[in-house]
Design a protein around this motif. Structure first.
Motif, short mmCIF file in Angstrom:
data_model
loop_
_atom_site.label_atom_id
_atom_site.label_comp_id
_atom_site.label_asym_id
_atom_site.label_seq_id
_atom_site.Cartn_x
_atom_site.Cartn_y
_atom_site.Cartn_z
N GLY A 1 43.24 51.87 39.80
CA GLY A 1 41.99 51.17 39.58
C GLY A 1 41.95 50.53 38.22
N ASN A 2 40.75 50.22 37.81
CA ASN A 2 40.58 49.41 36.62
C ASN A 2 39.21 49.71 36.03
N VAL A 3 39.14 49.69 34.69
CA VAL A 3 37.86 49.89 34.02
C VAL A 3 37.50 48.61 33.28
N ILE B 1 24.70 45.80 31.97
CA ILE B 1 24.54 45.65 33.42
C ILE B 1 24.20 47.02 34.01
N HIS B 2 23.74 47.01 35.24
CA HIS B 2 23.65 48.28 35.95
C HIS B 2 25.07 48.85 36.00
N PRO B 3 25.20 50.16 35.85
CA PRO B 3 26.54 50.72 36.03
C PRO B 3 26.99 50.35 37.44
N THR B 4 28.18 49.74 37.56
CA THR B 4 28.57 49.23 38.87
C THR B 4 29.99 49.65 39.24
N PRO B 5 30.12 50.88 39.75
CA PRO B 5 31.42 51.26 40.29
C PRO B 5 31.63 50.57 41.63
N VAL B 6 32.70 49.80 41.71
CA VAL B 6 33.05 49.14 42.97
C VAL B 6 34.23 49.90 43.56
N VAL B 7 34.08 50.32 44.80
CA VAL B 7 35.07 51.20 45.40
C VAL B 7 35.72 50.52 46.60
N VAL C 1 41.94 55.28 48.14
CA VAL C 1 40.84 54.69 47.40
C VAL C 1 41.35 53.95 46.16
N THR C 2 40.75 52.80 45.88
CA THR C 2 40.95 52.14 44.60
C THR C 2 39.56 51.86 44.02
N VAL D 1 42.23 46.96 42.93
CA VAL D 1 41.18 46.02 42.55
C VAL D 1 41.09 45.97 41.03
N GLU D 2 40.88 44.78 40.51
CA GLU D 2 40.77 44.58 39.07
C GLU D 2 39.61 43.66 38.76
N SER D 3 39.22 43.66 37.49
CA SER D 3 38.10 42.80 37.09
C SER D 3 38.61 41.60 36.33
N HIS D 4 37.91 40.52 36.43
CA HIS D 4 38.12 39.38 35.53
C HIS D 4 36.75 38.83 35.15
N ASN D 5 35.93 39.75 34.65
CA ASN D 5 34.51 39.44 34.46
C ASN D 5 34.25 38.48 33.32
N HIS D 6 34.75 38.81 32.14
CA HIS D 6 34.39 38.00 30.97
C HIS D 6 34.93 36.58 31.07
N PRO D 7 36.21 36.39 31.41
CA PRO D 7 36.69 35.01 31.51
C PRO D 7 35.92 34.19 32.55
N SER D 8 35.46 34.86 33.60
CA SER D 8 34.77 34.12 34.66
C SER D 8 33.39 33.65 34.25
N TYR D 9 32.84 34.28 33.23
CA TYR D 9 31.56 33.80 32.72
C TYR D 9 31.80 32.59 31.81
N VAL D 10 32.86 32.69 30.99
CA VAL D 10 33.15 31.61 30.04
C VAL D 10 33.61 30.36 30.80
N GLU D 11 34.53 30.54 31.72
CA GLU D 11 35.07 29.40 32.47
C GLU D 11 35.24 29.85 33.91
N PRO D 12 34.19 29.68 34.72
CA PRO D 12 34.17 30.32 36.04
C PRO D 12 35.38 30.00 36.92
N TYR D 13 35.79 28.74 36.98
CA TYR D 13 36.87 28.39 37.91
C TYR D 13 38.18 29.07 37.49
N GLN D 14 38.62 28.83 36.26
CA GLN D 14 39.90 29.39 35.82
C GLN D 14 39.82 30.91 35.68
N GLY D 15 38.68 31.39 35.23
CA GLY D 15 38.53 32.84 35.08
C GLY D 15 38.74 33.55 36.40
N ALA D 16 38.08 33.05 37.43
CA ALA D 16 38.20 33.69 38.75
C ALA D 16 39.58 33.46 39.34
N ALA D 17 40.11 32.25 39.15
CA ALA D 17 41.43 31.92 39.72
C ALA D 17 42.50 32.83 39.14
#
Lengths: 782, 237
Positions: free
Chosen positions: A569-571, A582-588, A530-531, A117-133
């Motif tokens: 995993g990913n940080v 944000i609340h500390p959010t470990p996603v497992v 686990v990831t 699992v990986e994050s794409h948090n910041h781009p998805s805020y700036v440009e939700p469609y392309q960031g998430a895609a």
């Protein structure tokens, strides 16, 4: 057919005085360089000069600034993440672990799976469609790089308040992007999370998980072994998009007068990725590649340095060979570009023609851009030299970028408000204590944004493609059949709870692990690996760093107690706006194995075989635990106290019981208890197949507000199951044998059309469904 | 010998494996056909599977219709080759003018995936002979451009000729005119369907096994044909 027609390159001979070459760098040691603007500290810059024995060229400086960024170097997290390896239980099933593109776990004699699992948090805020895609695209390439065919995706998503106007911008875009990319790739989306909390208002969390499958002997690695081998870039052309996506390059100026800036969010082309997948898999099967690495964050810079460093070899690369979208791109731009849908291949010279032919068959561009060079004399690793228009612009030891980045033990301090926060317990809040109030609470809770039906989101995802999806959302875990002949399959769940982690990050991480583990276990699967995706605020804030350290310690301890390793995993740091993290959010994410997916247990009550109905049991113990609960938040906007106790030995016993009960056919349904407690689980189990239930509360939960506590407490280590009539004695005997407390709750009721809790309330399934399903369409449009 | 059913793979095809599996479960032999190969390799029927051929750039199916394999299929259709176009395959058949009408963006503008109730409107000899008249079935849909449209006269003709093969019931998922989910050509050998029967062939992985009847219908039809008519391109190559 040519998918990518050649464009005639416009040749630009000179720009602003010619490139900054290695020679020039050596001759002009005093030239001022914008390292601070690129996010490098004074001492980091000094170290680069030491490594190189001169000042870096412009291209080298760009490369170091990217590779030594937090995202690529894990410089703040490394000292903590070591625990995942150190505390991990030994496993002979782990074919590749932390440090690879994704962990690989062997699940049968010939078959392995890989997931991450990986994050794409910041781009998805700036440009939700392309960031998430492109988040989906990126994790899919990680899985592909291991030699696996990607076979499923999942998306844990967190947004600001559901009714905030910006959520109405971000959420539809993110969901559209995930669907648009994943659906076009032909990957079933089998689960995930949709969570709302004001703490994610300016910092939505868009995490993406991918699962892949490979024959054990097709495992790939990234090492650029074999001097003389050819370095091939395959996939999309390189453009100016996404430069600095992972680093600070986008905020810095190489040339402040330049009009050539592009948004730092990458643009995805799922069609190209689909072709890339098919081309890579064909190359693997034909044994055409020696090494392979995906291009993601940090683009070519990362791929070149990591592949060379992994083999200890050097590399000679000609940037002029890199196919460009914009011929005017400068060397540091080519090296930093995060254009999507690209892979770096290491191939033997005699295989080159076949590789190019396979690529052409799939309509994918593939170009030889360099070759592997020998390690240095005296056993020293080789050097990465990069030329552009005949000038040497880079000459570095690749390991200095890929492996030897700075490592910091950042200061940590428990958040100053934590003691007060923990003292403010939700158990002291006024609780519903009449049947009418309880009935109203049930209807309000199942309609609340975090507990409501998520069909509005999941209807935009293809869950059927590939024909192996046995369970998908809203089930507790996604289940994918891996082997059609034997029925071997895997179950996957991803979970996190930022509120619990805010109250106690150590326990919160363990609770996230416990929930994902339990979600996998209720399907009848045996949890195996686990990831994780660790989403936090700024590591430069000692309070955030403390939260991070505690969460990592909790997750590492938890995995050790459960006997399942973290495989990768990913940080994601810097999820904060101003001083507000944000609340500390470990996603497992937990992956489990089912020997035969035909034995999987669904979450909803099925039509009972016996007209008397199936017997419903609650497994585990219910305590008065409301702090951090969904109820405290929905009813009182309250967050305080300490999260529910987590007892991993009990989780393990519960998982063992569920696997055994599923194997012998005792279970017609099983559903994990988490957010919203038993009430939520009862409603979901009834609505899934339109089967009602008649429930009686245990004696000790009948007085005052105790019915409420029984229905809404979020105690961990619990699951609700239904057992066919006639098997209840054998089942409870098994519970006793495995040391799992059980409570008989009642029976399923095919014809009643309602959920009836004796002496408390009766609600028709239609009324429940209306309340549960109306929320998201109301917020985001039909 | 069981019938040989070609399943075409375009770049961007996604449900080709599922269509092949459905053919096998129904008792046929699935034969992979490649978009760039104009040879149909003597198959007895063809399935154009779901996906996003050529990325669906421009419009769904707009580029795929020009693929070499489509020229061969268009010719064989005139000789009675049974062809089933599923989702993107339906779009390709419309773009190729092998089927009337067009499939445009869903009215609500979202991609939508759900288990959809359908009513079989025409029990015809090639693709639906295993269904009962007006049988209701559950088959998944998953598309962003599935709204069937045609001019009123064409729609009237389709209705009058029994070319409306299936209709959505219990809610129209995309705004299709007259709730149309599947149509055939006038000869009846070509059917385009927006829902995915290949995803409803196994109770373990689909919402029903209702979709299987499309495949068994076609195999039954092929088995009942005189040998001289069998196979489209003059027998196995």
């Amino acid at each position: 057919m040519t998918i990518q027609p050649e464009v005639t390159d416009v040749v630009v001979d000179e720009f602003d005085g010619g490139p900054d070459t290695v020679q020039r760098a050596a001759a002009t040691p005093e030239e001022l360089q914008p390292y601070a603007e690129l996010g490098l500290r004074d001492d980091e810059y000094e170290r680069i000069r030491e490594v190189l024995g001169r000042r870096p060229t412009q291209s080298e400086l760009a490369m170091y600034s990217i590779m030594w960024s937090e995202h690529c170097s894990y410089k703040s997290s490394k000292v903590h993440l070591r625990q995942f390896g150190e505390k991990a239980p030994p496993s002979d099933k782990l074919l590749a672990g932390i440090g690879e593109n994704a962990g690989v776990i062997q699940i049968s004699d010939g078959v392995a799976v890989t997931f991450k699992v990986e994050s794409h948090n910041h781009p998805s805020y700036v440009e939700p469609y392309q960031g998430a895609a492109t988040g989906v695209g990126g994790i899919v390439r990680d899985i592909l790089a291991m030699g696996a065919r990607p076979v499923a995706v999942m998306d844990p998503l967190r947004f600001g308040a559901a009714d905030h106007e910006d959520t109405a911008r971000v959420l539809p875009g993110v969901v559209g992007g995930i669907g648009g990319y994943g659906n076009s790739l032909g990957l079933p989306n089998i689960g995930g999370e949709v969570v709302f909390d004001p703490c994610y208002q300016g910092n939505p969390l868009v995490n993406a998980l991918c699962l892949g499958v490979l024959p054990v002997d097709r495992l790939q690695n990234k090492a650029a072994a074999g001097p003389g081998n050819i370095v091939v870039l395959m996939g999309a052309k390189t453009g100016r998009d996404g430069i600095g996506g992972v680093s600070v390059l986008a905020s810095a100026t190489f040339d402040s007068g330049s009009e050539q800036r592009r948004p730092s969010v990458q643009v995805g082309d799922p069609f190209m990725e689909k072709l890339l997948i098919e081309a890579c898999l064909e190359l693997y099967d034909d044994r055409r590649v020696v090494g392979i690495q995906d291009l993601g964050g940090a683009g070519l810079t990362c791929a070149l340095t990591e592949t060379a460093a992994a083999a200890g070899t050097g590399m000679k690369v000609e940037l002029d060979q890199v196919p460009l979208r914009e011929p005017s791109m400068e060397p540091q731009e080519i090296l930093a570009s995060e254009s999507q849908e690209r892979m770096l291949l290491i191939v033997e010279p005699e295989q080159l023609e076949a590789v190019l032919k396979t690529a052409a068959r799939w309509g994918v561009l593939a170009t030889a851009i360099g070759e592997v060079t020998p390690p240095g004399p005296d056993g020293l690793p080789g050097r990465l030299t990069i030329t552009w228009r005949g000038h040497t612009v880079v000459d570095v030891p690749p390991g200095s970028l890929a492996d030897d980045g700075p490592v910091y033990a950042r200061p940590m301090r428990e958040p100053s408000d934590l003691i007060l926060l923990q003292a403010d317990r939700a158990e002291t809040l006024p609780r519903p204590s009449t049947p009418d109030a309880l009935r109203e609470t049930v209807l309000r809770m199942i309609a609340s944004p975090n507990l409501c039906d998520k069909t509005w989101v999941t209807e935009q995802y293809d869950r059927y493609v590939l024909g192996n999806t046995v369970l998908a959302q809203p089930e507790d875990a996604g289940v994918i059949r891996i082997d059609e002949r034997t029925g071997l399959g895997v179950a996957l769940s991803v979970d996190g709870n930022g509120r619990y982690a805010r109250l106690d990050p150590y326990a919160g991480a363990k609770l996230a692990l416990a929930e994902a583990y339990r979600n996998v276990a209720v399907t009848g699967a045996k949890p195996l690996a686990v990831t994780n995706c660790l989403n936090f605020g700024s590591p430069e804030d000692p309070a955030v760093m403390w939260q991070f350290a505690e969460a990592v310690r909790g997750l590492a301890d938890g995995c050790a107690e459960l006997g399942i390793p973290v495989t990768g995993g990913n940080v994601s740091f810097y999820n904060q706006t101003g001083a507000a993290a944000i609340h500390p959010t470990p996603v497992v994410g937990v992956l489990g194995v089912l020997d035969d997916v035909a034995q999987r247990v669904p979450m909803g009550f099925p039509k009972p075989a016996n007209p008397e109905g199936d017997i419903i049991f609650l497994l585990g113990e219910t305590q008065l635990e409301l702090s951090g609960s969904e109820w405290a938040w929905v009813s009182h906007e309250h967050l305080g106290g300490v999260p529910p106790k987590v007892d991993l030995a009990r989780e393990k016993a519960l998982a063992g019981l569920l696997a055994e009960a599923a194997r012998v056919g005792h279970l017609t349904a099983a559903h994990d208890l988490s957010d919203g407690g038993l009430a939520q689980v009862l409603v979901e189990a009834c609505l899934r197949r339109g089967i009602g239930a008649r429930i009686a509360l245990p004696e000790e939960f009948t007085a005052g507000s105790m019915p409420f506590v029984f229905l809404f407490s979020e105690s961990a280590g619990r699951a609700m199951v239904s057992v066919p009539h006639g098997q209840e004695k054998a089942f409870t005997a098994l519970c006793t044998e495995q040391g799992v407390p059980w409570t008989a709750l009642g029976v399923t009721d095919e014809n009643g059309g309602q959920l009836d809790v004796r002496d408390q309330f009766t609600i028709g399934l239609d009324e429940l469904r209306e309340a549960h399903t109306a929320t998201l369409p109301r917020l985001f449009g039909a | 010998m069981s019938a040989r059913v070609g399943v075409v793979t375009f770049p961007g095809s996604l449900d080709d494996g599922d269509a092949s599996r459905a053919v096998r479960i129904a008792g046929g032999d699935a034969v992979g056909l490649w978009h760039a190969d104009a040879d149909l390799h003597g198959v007895d029927a063809v399935i154009l599977p779901g996906g996003f051929s050529y990325g669906d750039y421009l419009r769904g199916g707009a580029i795929a219709r020009f693929a070499p394999v489509m020229q061969a299929i268009a010719d064989a259709v005139r000789d009675g080759l049974p062809v089933l176009g599923i989702c993107n395959g339906f779009q390709i058949l419309c773009e190729a003018h092998i089927l009337p009408g067009a499939l445009i963006r869903n009215q609500h503008m979202h991609f939508r995936a759900r288990d959809q109730r359908l009513r079989i409107e025409a029990v015809q000899p090639v693709w639906t002979n295993a269904f009962n008249d007006s049988q209701e079935v559950v088959i998944p849909i998953k598309h962003g451009e599935g709204r069937y449209v045609a001019d009123e006269r064409t729609l009237d003709e389709l209705e009058a000729n029994g070319q409306v093969i299936a209709r959505y019931v219990g809610g129209n998922p995309n705004g299709a005119q007259r709730d149309i989910a599947a149509v055939s050509n006038a000869a009846g050998n070509v059917v385009g369907i927006m829902p995915h029967p290949e995803h409803a062939v196994d109770a373990l992985t689909g919402p029903s096994t209702d979709g299987l009847s499309f495949f068994t219908s076609m195999l039954k039809f092929l088995a009942g044909r005189p040998a001289s008519e069998a196979s489209a391109a003059g027998g196995p190559a």
